[in-house]
Design a protein around this motif. Structure first.
Motif, PDB file in Angstrom:
ATOM      1  N   THR A 206       0.825  -1.209   0.000  1.00 33.43           N
ATOM      2  CA  THR A 206       0.000   0.000   0.000  1.00 33.43           C
ATOM      3  C   THR A 206       0.858   1.257   0.000  1.00 33.43           C
ATOM      4  O   THR A 206       0.670   2.150  -0.836  1.00 33.43           O
ATOM      5  N   PHE A 207       1.809   1.328   0.924  1.00 35.62           N
ATOM      6  CA  PHE A 207       2.610   2.541   1.025  1.00 35.62           C
ATOM      7  C   PHE A 207       3.617   2.661  -0.110  1.00 35.62           C
ATOM      8  O   PHE A 207       3.989   3.772  -0.478  1.00 35.62           O
ATOM      9  N   HIS A 208       4.010   1.548  -0.684  1.00 38.60           N
ATOM     10  CA  HIS A 208       4.903   1.612  -1.834  1.00 38.60           C
ATOM     11  C   HIS A 208       4.229   2.352  -2.990  1.00 38.60           C
ATOM     12  O   HIS A 208       4.846   3.193  -3.647  1.00 38.60           O
ATOM     13  N   LYS A 209       2.969   2.050  -3.222  1.00 36.52           N
ATOM     14  CA  LYS A 209       2.228   2.731  -4.287  1.00 36.52           C
ATOM     15  C   LYS A 209       2.139   4.233  -4.011  1.00 36.52           C
ATOM     16  O   LYS A 209       2.259   5.049  -4.926  1.00 36.52           O
ATOM     17  N   LEU A 210       1.935   4.587  -2.755  1.00 37.39           N
ATOM     18  CA  LEU A 210       1.865   6.008  -2.400  1.00 37.39           C
ATOM     19  C   LEU A 210       3.227   6.686  -2.562  1.00 37.39           C
ATOM     20  O   LEU A 210       3.326   7.800  -3.060  1.00 37.39           O
ATOM     21  N   PHE A 211       4.284   5.997  -2.128  1.00 35.14           N
ATOM     22  CA  PHE A 211       5.628   6.569  -2.208  1.00 35.14           C
ATOM     23  C   PHE A 211       6.117   6.702  -3.646  1.00 35.14           C
ATOM     24  O   PHE A 211       6.937   7.564  -3.943  1.00 35.14           O
TER      25      PHE A 211
ATOM     26  N   LYS B  13       4.671   7.889  -5.988  1.00 33.01           N
ATOM     27  CA  LYS B  13       4.237   9.188  -6.513  1.00 33.01           C
ATOM     28  C   LYS B  13       5.286  10.253  -6.238  1.00 33.01           C
ATOM     29  O   LYS B  13       5.301  11.280  -6.893  1.00 33.01           O
ATOM     30  N   SER B  14       6.164   9.984  -5.288  1.00 34.20           N
ATOM     31  CA  SER B  14       7.252  10.910  -4.965  1.00 34.20           C
ATOM     32  C   SER B  14       8.456  10.589  -5.845  1.00 34.20           C
ATOM     33  O   SER B  14       8.959   9.468  -5.858  1.00 34.20           O
TER      34      SER B  14
ATOM     35  N   LYS C 204      10.995   7.340  -5.695  1.00 41.35           N
ATOM     36  CA  LYS C 204      11.058   6.496  -6.887  1.00 41.35           C
ATOM     37  C   LYS C 204      12.502   6.335  -7.355  1.00 41.35           C
ATOM     38  O   LYS C 204      12.937   5.246  -7.700  1.00 41.35           O
TER      39      LYS C 204
END
Length: 160
Positions: free
Chosen positions: A60-65, A67-68, A72
Motif C-alpha cells: 500500500t505505502f509503496h504505491k503512495l511513495f 508518486k514521490s 522512486k
C-alpha cells in the motif's frame, strides 16, 4: 497464571520486531506459566500474522511513495537493481531461503526482516507466506526446545 496482562505481553513480544517469538515464548513459559505447547502454538500464530500485515502495509505505502520522485529514484536505484539480478534464482529457491532465514532464532532474522526482504526482492506473495509459516515453526520449535530442555539439553553439541 494467565491474566489478561500476561496475554497482552506475550502477544506484544511475539508481534514486535527484534523480540518476536524469541521473546514471546520465554516470557509465556517463565512469567506466564504457560505449558510449552500453548506458548509454542500461540506465539507462532501471532508471529506468523506479521507477514500478511507487513506485506499489505508495504504494498500500500509503496504505491503512495512511488508518486514521490525522490522515493522512486531511490527505490529504483537500489531495490530494482537487486530484483533484476536475483529474481530468477530467488523465484525458484527464494522461498526456502526465506524459511531458513526466519527459522534461525537470532536477532534480525525474523519475520519482519524476512518478509521485508522477500517483498523488496519481488518474491511471490503466496510462496513468501508459506515460507514464513515454515520458518516461524522452525524458529518456534528451536526456542521452545531450548526453553523446555534448557541449555544443558544441548550439551551433546559441545565436544568435550
Amino acid at each position: 497464571m494467565n491474566d489478561i496482562l500476561t496475554w497482552l505481553w506475550v502477544t506484544g513480544l511475539s508481534f514486535l520486531p527484534i523480540s518476536e517469538l524469541r521473546g514471546g515464548i520465554p516470557y509465556a513459559m517463565i512469567k506466564g506459566g504457560f505449558p510449552w505447547w500453548l506458548a509454542f502454538i500461540y506465539c507462532v500464530a501471532i508471529n506468523a500474522l506479521v507477514a500478511p500485515l507487513l506485506w499489505l502495509f508495504l504494498a500500500t505505502f509503496h504505491k503512495l511513495f512511488l508518486k514521490s520522485e525522490k522515493y522512486k529514484k531511490w527505490f529504483n536505484k537500489f531495490v530494482e537493481r537487486a530484483r533484476k539480478k536475483l529474481h530468477a534464482s530467488l523465484e525458484k529457491w527464494g522461498w526456502l531461503c526465506v524459511a531458513l532465514f526466519i527459522g534461525i532464532p537470532l536477532p534480525m532474522t525474523g519475520v519482519w526482516t524476512g518478509t521485508l526482504g522477500a517483498w523488496a526482492l519481488g518474491l511471490d506473495k503466496k510462496k513468501t507466506m508459506l515460507s514464513v509459516i515454515i520458518g516461524v515453526i522452525i524458529s518456534g520449535a528451536i526456542v521452545t526446545a531450548i526453553m523446555t530442555l534448557g541449555l544443558s539439553g544441548f550439551d551433546f553439541l559441545v565436544s568435550k
